[in-house]
Design a protein around this motif. Sequence first.
Motif, PDB file in Angstrom:
ATOM      1  N   GLY A  10     131.373  21.095  19.193  1.00 50.14           N
ATOM      2  CA  GLY A  10     130.462  20.026  19.577  1.00 50.14           C
ATOM      3  C   GLY A  10     129.331  20.510  20.453  1.00 50.14           C
ATOM      4  O   GLY A  10     129.499  21.403  21.291  1.00 50.14           O
ATOM      5  N   ILE A  11     128.145  19.933  20.252  1.00 43.98           N
ATOM      6  CA  ILE A  11     126.947  20.278  21.011  1.00 43.98           C
ATOM      7  C   ILE A  11     126.344  18.978  21.540  1.00 43.98           C
ATOM      8  O   ILE A  11     126.287  17.980  20.822  1.00 43.98           O
ATOM      9  N   ASP A  26     129.349  15.909  23.335  1.00 40.53           N
ATOM     10  CA  ASP A  26     130.706  16.419  23.133  1.00 40.53           C
ATOM     11  C   ASP A  26     130.978  17.625  24.026  1.00 40.53           C
ATOM     12  O   ASP A  26     132.033  17.731  24.650  1.00 40.53           O
ATOM     13  N   ALA A  27     130.021  18.530  24.103  1.00 40.46           N
ATOM     14  CA  ALA A  27     130.179  19.720  24.938  1.00 40.46           C
ATOM     15  C   ALA A  27     130.105  19.364  26.420  1.00 40.46           C
ATOM     16  O   ALA A  27     130.823  19.940  27.247  1.00 40.46           O
ATOM     17  N   HIS A  28     129.260  18.409  26.756  1.00 32.32           N
ATOM     18  CA  HIS A  28     129.148  17.992  28.152  1.00 32.32           C
ATOM     19  C   HIS A  28     130.466  17.397  28.632  1.00 32.32           C
ATOM     20  O   HIS A  28     130.895  17.631  29.766  1.00 32.32           O
ATOM     21  N   MET A  29     131.127  16.635  27.771  1.00 30.09           N
ATOM     22  CA  MET A  29     132.434  16.070  28.108  1.00 30.09           C
ATOM     23  C   MET A  29     133.442  17.167  28.394  1.00 30.09           C
ATOM     24  O   MET A  29     134.222  17.101  29.352  1.00 30.09           O
ATOM     25  N   ALA A  30     133.445  18.209  27.562  1.00 24.87           N
ATOM     26  CA  ALA A  30     134.404  19.304  27.730  1.00 24.87           C
ATOM     27  C   ALA A  30     134.175  20.066  29.016  1.00 24.87           C
ATOM     28  O   ALA A  30     135.130  20.491  29.687  1.00 24.87           O
ATOM     29  N   GLY A  31     132.924  20.225  29.386  1.00 29.86           N
ATOM     30  CA  GLY A  31     132.619  21.045  30.547  1.00 29.86           C
ATOM     31  C   GLY A  31     132.556  20.311  31.868  1.00 29.86           C
ATOM     32  O   GLY A  31     132.597  20.936  32.929  1.00 29.86           O
ATOM     33  N   THR A  70     123.770  14.323  19.900  1.00 29.27           N
ATOM     34  CA  THR A  70     125.063  14.995  19.735  1.00 29.27           C
ATOM     35  C   THR A  70     125.164  15.566  18.334  1.00 29.27           C
ATOM     36  O   THR A  70     124.746  14.917  17.369  1.00 29.27           O
ATOM     37  N   VAL A  71     125.712  16.775  18.211  1.00 25.66           N
ATOM     38  CA  VAL A  71     126.027  17.376  16.918  1.00 25.66           C
ATOM     39  C   VAL A  71     127.484  17.820  16.965  1.00 25.66           C
ATOM     40  O   VAL A  71     127.884  18.538  17.886  1.00 25.66           O
ATOM     41  N   ILE A  72     128.268  17.399  15.983  1.00 27.32           N
ATOM     42  CA  ILE A  72     129.673  17.799  15.915  1.00 27.32           C
ATOM     43  C   ILE A  72     129.962  18.337  14.517  1.00 27.32           C
ATOM     44  O   ILE A  72     129.639  17.690  13.514  1.00 27.32           O
ATOM     45  N   VAL A  73     130.532  19.524  14.464  1.00 25.77           N
ATOM     46  CA  VAL A  73     130.919  20.155  13.197  1.00 25.77           C
ATOM     47  C   VAL A  73     132.422  20.319  13.227  1.00 25.77           C
ATOM     48  O   VAL A  73     132.974  20.883  14.175  1.00 25.77           O
ATOM     49  N   GLY A  74     133.117  19.811  12.194  1.00 22.31           N
ATOM     50  CA  GLY A  74     134.567  19.775  12.270  1.00 22.31           C
ATOM     51  C   GLY A  74     135.292  20.187  11.013  1.00 22.31           C
ATOM     52  O   GLY A  74     134.776  20.112   9.894  1.00 22.31           O
ATOM     53  N   ASN A  75     136.511  20.623  11.245  1.00 19.33           N
ATOM     54  CA  ASN A  75     137.451  20.976  10.198  1.00 19.33           C
ATOM     55  C   ASN A  75     138.422  19.825   9.973  1.00 19.33           C
ATOM     56  O   ASN A  75     139.179  19.814   9.020  1.00 19.33           O
ATOM     57  N   SER A  76     138.409  18.875  10.893  1.00 19.04           N
ATOM     58  CA  SER A  76     139.284  17.713  10.870  1.00 19.04           C
ATOM     59  C   SER A  76     138.501  16.548  11.451  1.00 19.04           C
ATOM     60  O   SER A  76     137.676  16.742  12.352  1.00 19.04           O
ATOM     61  N   PHE A  94     118.085  25.878  18.711  1.00 16.46           N
ATOM     62  CA  PHE A  94     117.561  24.892  19.642  1.00 16.46           C
ATOM     63  C   PHE A  94     116.303  25.406  20.332  1.00 16.46           C
ATOM     64  O   PHE A  94     116.165  26.608  20.589  1.00 16.46           O
ATOM     65  N   THR A  95     115.392  24.480  20.648  1.00 16.05           N
ATOM     66  CA  THR A  95     114.201  24.864  21.391  1.00 16.05           C
ATOM     67  C   THR A  95     114.551  25.175  22.843  1.00 16.05           C
ATOM     68  O   THR A  95     113.893  25.992  23.492  1.00 16.05           O
ATOM     69  N   GLU A  96     115.587  24.519  23.369  1.00 18.45           N
ATOM     70  CA  GLU A  96     116.122  24.793  24.700  1.00 18.45           C
ATOM     71  C   GLU A  96     117.633  24.991  24.583  1.00 18.45           C
ATOM     72  O   GLU A  96     118.286  24.305  23.796  1.00 18.45           O
ATOM     73  N   ALA A  97     118.187  25.911  25.350  1.00 18.29           N
ATOM     74  CA  ALA A  97     119.623  26.210  25.274  1.00 18.29           C
ATOM     75  C   ALA A  97     120.456  24.952  25.511  1.00 18.29           C
ATOM     76  O   ALA A  97     120.128  24.118  26.360  1.00 18.29           O
ATOM     77  N   GLN A  98     121.557  24.833  24.736  1.00 22.14           N
ATOM     78  CA  GLN A  98     122.430  23.661  24.820  1.00 22.14           C
ATOM     79  C   GLN A  98     123.880  24.092  25.050  1.00 22.14           C
ATOM     80  O   GLN A  98     124.282  25.194  24.670  1.00 22.14           O
ATOM     81  N   GLU A  99     124.661  23.202  25.650  1.00 27.00           N
ATOM     82  CA  GLU A  99     126.082  23.449  25.853  1.00 27.00           C
ATOM     83  C   GLU A  99     126.830  23.305  24.522  1.00 27.00           C
ATOM     84  O   GLU A  99     126.466  22.470  23.685  1.00 27.00           O
ATOM     85  N   ILE A 100     127.900  24.091  24.371  1.00 29.73           N
ATOM     86  CA  ILE A 100     128.739  23.977  23.183  1.00 29.73           C
ATOM     87  C   ILE A 100     130.201  24.020  23.603  1.00 29.73           C
ATOM     88  O   ILE A 100     130.567  24.670  24.586  1.00 29.73           O
ATOM     89  N   GLN A 101     131.056  23.272  22.871  1.00 30.38           N
ATOM     90  CA  GLN A 101     132.495  23.321  23.084  1.00 30.38           C
ATOM     91  C   GLN A 101     133.176  23.635  21.759  1.00 30.38           C
ATOM     92  O   GLN A 101     132.693  23.269  20.684  1.00 30.38           O
ATOM     93  N   LEU A 102     134.304  24.342  21.840  1.00 27.89           N
ATOM     94  CA  LEU A 102     135.122  24.646  20.672  1.00 27.89           C
ATOM     95  C   LEU A 102     136.533  24.148  20.953  1.00 27.89           C
ATOM     96  O   LEU A 102     137.202  24.635  21.871  1.00 27.89           O
TER      97      LEU A 102
END
Length: 338
Positions: A157-158, A161-166, A213-219, A296-304
């Motif tokens: 998640g970017i 979603d990533a902000h929630m994780a961090g 928000t962008v989320i890429v998932g396997n489930s 991204f034009t500006e760096a973004q947080e990511i979660q796995l």
Amino acid sequence: MNADSGDRAEESPRRRAAIVVNPAKVSIETLRAAVAREESLAGWSPSAWFETSASDDGRAAAEDAVRSAPELIVVAGGDGTLRAAAEALTGSGIPLGLVPSGTGNLFARELSLPLNDLTASIATAFRGVDRPVDAGIAILERADGRESQHAFLVMAGIGLDAHMAGHTNERLKKRIGWLAYSDPIARSIFGNKQFDLSYRLDDRPAVQTRAHTVIVGNSGMLTGGLLLLPAAAIDDGRLDAVIFRPGRGSGWTNIGYRLAFNRMLHRTRFGRLVASLTPTPRAIRWAQAYEMRVRFTEAQEIQLDGDAHGLISAASLSVQHHGLIVRVPRRSAATTRA
């Protein structure tokens, strides 16, 4: 030659498992007792044990376990331990048994594995059946050009979603689970912070857009039964993506309604008919691909899988089809085949 000694010479060595355990998440004493019971019932040799440490999130212990060439690797720990171990196990061909001890356990839920039952989890690991599933691969690029590769089993998640994780309180998350995410969700929605990105699905042309928000998932299923990615399947060899583009005004309302009714719209015959006749809100877009590349034009947080991985300037997200073999309950495998 003595007949008895000849028979003994032809006997194959007894099978053996390897146990990867996060001692901060699981009772070692209870786990050892459950494993010893299954070893005795199955006639296996005593397992090799590999504990994670403060300096190891689980990958090093799993790599050591793979090198020991067991017939089965059992991972006992939280979501982070499983994700890290999956990086070492992907492509190894060694069946994976899971003792889930996390707050979300989305991977375990997707496979109908026992939850909060250590004894049942170990029994499934030793007596269950093998099911091949996909493993997500994330290649992350930092602002200075450095790249790193990681595995994920459920979602990357970017943005929100990533902000929630961090930024979710860990103690609160441990006490009340997914409800702890309510505060960062509310802050993000009211702030409505969005970012510019370019994404490309497989060999299709690149698309420029602005997203929250962008989320890429396997489930596709979240905790609480919320269906986020309706077409996602854990073994189809493809990844599913969703992009939230609420803009201003009623965007979040439209997203909320669609997510609330997704399960009904995609899991029943009547719902699928309604979905086919109902236009998808402009604020939410789904897609499916073998690989998704984003910049991204500006760096973004990511979660796995719920683990924060810091700021990135670009990412390539793909899937290794049937990269993992997971031990699941026999009834679960029968239901999947049906």
